[in-house]
Design a protein around this motif. Structure first.
Motif, PDB file in Angstrom:
ATOM      1  N   LYS A   1     -27.025  91.649  70.378  1.00  0.00           N
ATOM      2  CA  LYS A   1     -27.815  91.103  71.485  1.00  0.00           C
ATOM      3  C   LYS A   1     -27.013  90.961  72.777  1.00  0.00           C
ATOM      4  CE  LYS A   1     -31.021  88.492  68.565  1.00  0.00           C
ATOM      5  NZ  LYS A   1     -31.416  87.144  68.082  1.00  0.00           N
ATOM      6  N   ASP A   2     -25.697  90.977  72.681  1.00  0.00           N
ATOM      7  CA  ASP A   2     -24.855  90.811  73.871  1.00  0.00           C
ATOM      8  C   ASP A   2     -23.962  92.036  74.019  1.00  0.00           C
ATOM      9  OD1 ASP A   2     -23.183  90.122  75.912  1.00  0.00           O
ATOM     10  OD2 ASP A   2     -22.548  88.198  75.074  1.00  0.00           O
TER      11      ASP A   2
ATOM     12  N   MET B   1     -28.529  82.206  78.404  1.00  0.00           N
ATOM     13  CA  MET B   1     -28.235  82.812  77.105  1.00  0.00           C
ATOM     14  C   MET B   1     -27.584  81.776  76.190  1.00  0.00           C
ATOM     15  SD  MET B   1     -25.821  86.129  76.193  1.00  0.00           S
ATOM     16  CE  MET B   1     -26.926  87.274  77.017  1.00  0.00           C
TER      17      MET B   1
ATOM     18  N   ASP C   1     -26.157  90.536  64.295  1.00  0.00           N
ATOM     19  CA  ASP C   1     -27.297  90.493  65.221  1.00  0.00           C
ATOM     20  C   ASP C   1     -26.896  89.876  66.561  1.00  0.00           C
ATOM     21  OD1 ASP C   1     -28.907  91.636  63.309  1.00  0.00           O
ATOM     22  OD2 ASP C   1     -29.850  89.752  62.683  1.00  0.00           O
ATOM     23  N   ALA C   2     -26.072  88.836  66.516  1.00  0.00           N
ATOM     24  CA  ALA C   2     -25.632  88.192  67.756  1.00  0.00           C
ATOM     25  C   ALA C   2     -24.800  89.153  68.602  1.00  0.00           C
ATOM     26  CB  ALA C   2     -24.830  86.930  67.436  1.00  0.00           C
TER      27      ALA C   2
END
Length: 458
Positions: A47-48, A1, A43-44
């Motif tokens: 995603k996590d 990642m 957005d980051a």
């Protein structure tokens, strides 16, 4: 990642190589001074699922915040209600009062719901019993009881019970994070106190214990100094660094189990040390509060990247004000704390502290104000077309012709020194709406715009 710093384009700003090598143990990165698009950050985070930055709000009135009708406090609604962070509640605050120093934003000394304020009768210990206090001076929340239906209730518990009833908000408490790792925190503070004594630098103690609170709830700055093998807090003696560190944890425990704390009051010394904000900020990172659902384990390697939603005091809104965390004097103090901890504790690693300015969400109007949403969409189009460095001036010029077109509610968000509204006005529940192009703005542009709004409407 992909590492979060790479995803955000902040590796260089965070001096990642220096952190990885241990050359530096603390580096702050203020997103509001960088060209990081808001959408890239959001957005980051999406995603996590394990990464969720804390939004350090205060103990107090969250009912209208959760309902999206809290005026200048609506950025909490956008961050926490929007799933971009979670409310991590800091409880070392004071009740609002006739004199300065109380928490006028969250107003913990009263109950606010639907814009109406109910002042609570407050009681503190006088050495033999609890007595009612007036509003002359702010009172330290963990040491206060409120009178409700003729009964005394710990003020901390009263607000916790109300907050627990709010749907969609999963409150966590800073004090619980510390008490869950109490042995480690006490060991760390013991070492830091011993190092402070060895340095012979008075400021070193103030970086760890900034204030002391009397049992009647009144707080003042204090002096800590070594005395032989022990320490003096004003005139109160502690035989060792560990005994002083354990005393610091007493007020932390008061936030976790108020009833047990109040039962101990008759046996406690007249003055209790209070953990500093500097040490608190370091522990936010070292205790992994940015991964709230991950069980405790080894620290991130080779350094910790801590993302944190800060508000007006902590993050401010550049260029008008940058907040306290990135001041040179603060950074020096924070490094003075992290240096020995990284050297002596396996649980501590160097820290990249990425400060996310929550106030950018003040540019997201409530769903009940469609006109405001359209107006801000127009401003954002102009900001996107202008030079990024000109965002502040562009917004000021735009406001010359548009400020009066906003709703009174949105204009009131930017009034100086305001908190949860308590003017008696009943407002409809709402959710913050991101106007068109909001996510395309960089944090630098959004902060500059908020700063301009504060100048014009504050």
């Amino acid at each position: 990642m992909t590492h979060i710093l790479d995803a955000l384009g902040l590796r260089t700003a965070a001096e990642a190589d220096a952190l990885a090598s241990g050359t530096k143990t603390f580096v702050p990165v203020h997103a509001g001074t960088h060209d990081l698009p808001i959408g890239t950050l959001l957005d980051a985070l999406a995603k996590d699922p394990s990464l969720l930055p804390p939004r350090t709000g205060h103990l107090g009135n969250w009912e209208d915040i959760a309902a999206g009708r809290a005026g200048p406090m609506d950025f909490n609604t956008a961050v926490c209600g929007g799933g971009h962070g979670y409310p991590l509640i800091y409880g070392f605050t004071r009740t609002e009062a006739d004199t300065a120093g109380g928490d006028e934003a969250y107003q913990p000394g009263c109950l606010i719901d639907r814009g109406k304020r109910h002042v609570l009768p407050l009681h503190t210990w006088d050495g033999s019993r609890f007595v009612r206090r007036d509003r002359t001076a702010p009172l330290f929340c963990p040491l206060v009881q409120a009178e409700v239906d003729g009964q005394l209730v710990p003020l901390v518990d009263l607000h916790k019970q109300r907050m627990a009833a709010l749907p969609g908000y999963r409150f966590r408490y800073w004090a619980t994070v510390l008490t869950d790792r109490a042995d480690l925190v006490t060991d760390m503070l013991t070492l830091l106190l011993e190092q402070a004594a060895a340095q012979g630098r008075n400021q070193a103690f103030a970086e760890l214990i900034s204030q002391a609170v009397r049992l009647d709830g009144e707080v003042a700055r204090c002096r800590v100094r070594p005395e032989g093998a022990g320490y003096l807090l004003e005139d109160q003696h502690y035989p060792s660094a560990r005994s002083l560190a354990e005393a610091v944890m007493v007020t932390v425990q008061a936030l976790v189990d108020p009833a047990a704390f109040f039962a101990r009051l008759p046996e406690l010394p007249p003055l209790l040390p209070v953990m500093s904000l500097q040490l608190t900020n370091i522990l936010f990172a070292l205790l992994d509060t940015h991964h709230p659902d991950v069980p405790p384990g080894p620290p991130e390697q080779p350094f910790i990247t801590h993302l944190h939603w800060g508000a007006r005091a902590m993050a401010g809104c550049p260029p008008r004000r940058n907040g306290y965390l990135t001041r040179r004097s603060t950074v020096r103090s924070l490094r003075a704390i992290t240096d020995p901890l990284v050297e002596h504790f396996e649980a501590a690693r160097p820290v990249a502290f990425v400060l996310l300015p929550a106030q950018t969400f003040m540019l997201c109007p409530p769903s009940t104000s469609p006109r405001d949403i359209d107006l801000l969409g127009d401003l954002f189009a102009r900001l996107r077309a202008a030079d990024p460095e000109a965002a502040h001036g562009t917004t000021l010029r735009w406001l010359e012709g548009n400020a009066e077109s906003f709703s009174p509610y949105l204009r009131g968000r930017f009034a100086g020194g305001s908190g949860v509204p308590a003017d008696g006005t009943v407002r409809e529940p709402a959710v913050p709406v991101e106007p068109h192009r909001f996510r395309a703005l960089t944090f630098r542009q959004a902060c500059a715009a908020v700063a301009a709004f504060e100048e014009v409407l504050g």
